[in-house]
Design an enzyme around this catalytic site. Sequence first.
Site, PDB file in Angstrom:
ATOM      1  N   ASP A 172     -33.803-104.970  27.795  1.00 32.40           N
ATOM      2  CA  ASP A 172     -34.951-105.378  27.104  1.00 32.40           C
ATOM      3  C   ASP A 172     -34.550-105.168  25.733  1.00 32.40           C
ATOM      4  OD1 ASP A 172     -36.167-101.679  26.825  1.00 32.40           O
ATOM      5  OD2 ASP A 172     -34.048-102.437  26.982  1.00 32.40           O
ATOM      6  N   GLU A 173     -35.601-105.825  24.966  1.00 33.30           N
ATOM      7  CA  GLU A 173     -35.693-105.529  23.470  1.00 33.30           C
ATOM      8  C   GLU A 173     -34.450-106.060  22.627  1.00 33.30           C
ATOM      9  OE1 GLU A 173     -38.805-101.993  23.561  1.00 33.30           O
ATOM     10  OE2 GLU A 173     -36.583-101.548  23.049  1.00 33.30           O
TER      11      GLU A 173
END
Length: 879
Positions: A556-557
């Site tokens: 993620d991210e």
Amino acid sequence: MNKIKWAFTIAASLSLLGCEKYPEPAVDTGEKINLQAIYSVTQSDIDNIAQNLEVNYRVVTNIPTDKCDSKIADGACFEVELSFTAKKAIAAKDWTIHFSQISPIQSFESEDFTVKHLNGDLHVIALQDKFSGFSAAETKKITFRAMFWSLSETDALPNYIVSAPGLDARVIESTVPYIDKDTGLEILPYVEPFTDEKTQFKRTASDKTQWLTSEKLYQRNSVLVEDKLAVIQAIIPTPKSVTLDANDGFADISKGIAISLGNVKHHDVDAAISRLDTLGVKQNSVGLPLHLSIVSNNDKVIGSYSLTVTEKEISIVGVDGNGVFNGLQSLASLVTVGESRLPMIVVDDEPHFTFRGMLVDVARNFHSKEFILKLLDQMAAYKLNKLHLHLGDDEGWRLEIPSLPELTNIGAKRCFDVAEENCLISQLGAGVDENSSVSGYYSVSDYHEILQAATARHIQVIPSLDMPGHSRASIKAMTARYKKFMALEDEAKAKQFLLEDFEDNTQYSSVQFYSDNTINACLESSYDFVIEVMTQVKKIHADAGQPLTRYHIGADETAGAWLESPACKAFVANNDQGVTEMGELGAYFIERVAGILSDLDIETAGWSDGMEHTRVDNMPAIVQANAWDTLAWGGHEKVHRLANRDWQVVISSPDVLYFDFPHEADPKEHGYYWASRHTNTEKVFQFMPDNLPVHAEFWLDREDNAYVADDTKAALAPGKKFLGIQGQLWSENVRTDDMVEHKVFPRLLALAERAWHLADWAVPYNYQGAKYSQQSNSFSDKSKAMRDSQWALFANTLGQKEFTKLELAQIDYRLPTVGAIIQAGKLHANIAFPGLAIEYRVNGGNWLTYQNPTAVSGEVSIRSRSTNGLRTSRITKIK
């Protein structure tokens, strides 16, 4: 290290220290720079400042002003007045203060100081030219504005560090947290309490969140009444089918139990039998017979069992060893500590979800092996079966990898080393001591012990070492490894596992505001690192007897990294992997890592936001996606899309399953709140994980406003189901094991209830799609009444039966604050979990036990007390 390299290292370090005045080294002069000839401050001065500077942190307002940057965070910002008072005169100059502040500071005003964001949450306060020192008792201030909001007193981070180049850094003593002896809660002594609901507690003009006062809590608790008989018969989590003895009969266990294993293996049930012993149910050859057996049944899911308690014997039949284990835990749930009888009962039970998980983040702040072992005990007690152990992130790497010692020698420690050659820099208020409890890691033998304990409790450990984002700890560790081998003139070994392109000038900021936390997706050495780590982790699991069959990438991210990386520009221009632009690199990384895992016979798991961008054809047949999309923001849509890919979706909705969020809406409640201001145990109990959009009918968004969930455009395909649900404990500001327990318990018991038991009041999912709001009526009044009645029983069971068991296991669960009003001069009090003691105090006098409405006059304070008498809740006052 040669002198030129040394000089540039000093210059870079001083830049991170906030010392822009320091002259850049030009060439090797043949002499080492004498820092003390440039800076007048001495070690004695640093020590004096640390001991005598009183810091005060006051949130002025969360309402944006014209001084907020309207281009950032939609203009949302808050203002803080940070003041410093010298108990003794301070004449020294040339020192700085480093401190952690979760949201980056945008602007400031001060006649004496400047403040600058460095990286992540780390900021530095430096002295202006006209700073003239402190006279005794003098106060100097700086007012700053930072992104987003600060709605809780616990948002501030501790351990401000005063330092100067060439000297030992010290923590300013007034910013050191302490543990309250009565509550066990961490206190930040330098943070000024909130007093204004409008400017401090609310974030926007439309924010309808109500500060939870004792009066409001009294009204909420008033529907609960004590019900002792029903509690005796209750099992948590609720079984699928329960038949009680028609005469409410009881079986006598005063002489203990005589266990007959039958065809059950010792190792399958020893942990459950040990728990019964802890609860006071001893093994005894003349005790009530307890017959265990396994009878295979292909029509039943793993972990299913039946339990029968009669006057003459107890029988538990499982479809497997896990089922017998679960039956023993239900038997333990029937036990009331101190009682020598069990209700006569017939239980036929099976789990609703296959995946019943709990995530614990030990990367941001480390949590001990002892805590993890206690957690495993309680997960097993309530039939949770997946421990998602988050072992690597920006702020720490927590698992020993024998072939890569730098990962723990450097990546597992935080201290004040601005060059990050011996540890990571002091993020998240870690202070200067690399041996503090927020640092640390699990050795191979520690991890073996965790895995073996999990196996004995039928729990699968799913490790996660986040990548490609959230990877700063591993990046810095491998850069340190690079420097070590370059100094030894072994360039091949230096570059073997390098995770960053030194020529990458990309300017980016991660969600946690790091500019250097993303593994470069275009370096072959990045994938060599993944292969090495996963090969090692797989071996550790195998040696412990729990094969590694599933690994959580994180995924993620990635926050726009690599755009200016020469390695990535060359890769995109010349690759044959179908990557045609920079924006596809994140998905390519995940796809390739998933392929590496498949080659190692390990299944892939990851967070929904990173996984959704992958090309399904490039992913393995089995993929787990943890869906953490906020329901109030239409999060059900992404969840449904992922499930419609035939992926195994684990519901991880932050609105209800993030246990780092506050229990209640009170600025003294601990935790972040970006998706919910209050997530108490009742809210977790109310969750209908099979039908996400329906919650719009009775839940509110993060500002307590109604929302609409439109499920007509992204409905689940007919027959699609979710694999399970998972609770999350992220630990950015959770610094002690006790605080983790305060956050996780008793919410974990409600998580277990929803993971194991499909409530009869739950609204079935509508595969045709529907639109839900507070005006729709899928969740009927009858269903609501049924839910609330079952919650009342659940709350009573916790207060009268389960909390005692948690205390025997030394779990510091959150004690609820007390609801109270004063009517006609009398104190009326109640509590969310009937059975817990309530105490009150008048005008600062002695604490008294509340029994019935009592005449009072003056200032009244109230609190609850644990059943063993060793802890109390936060004190609240009746206004």
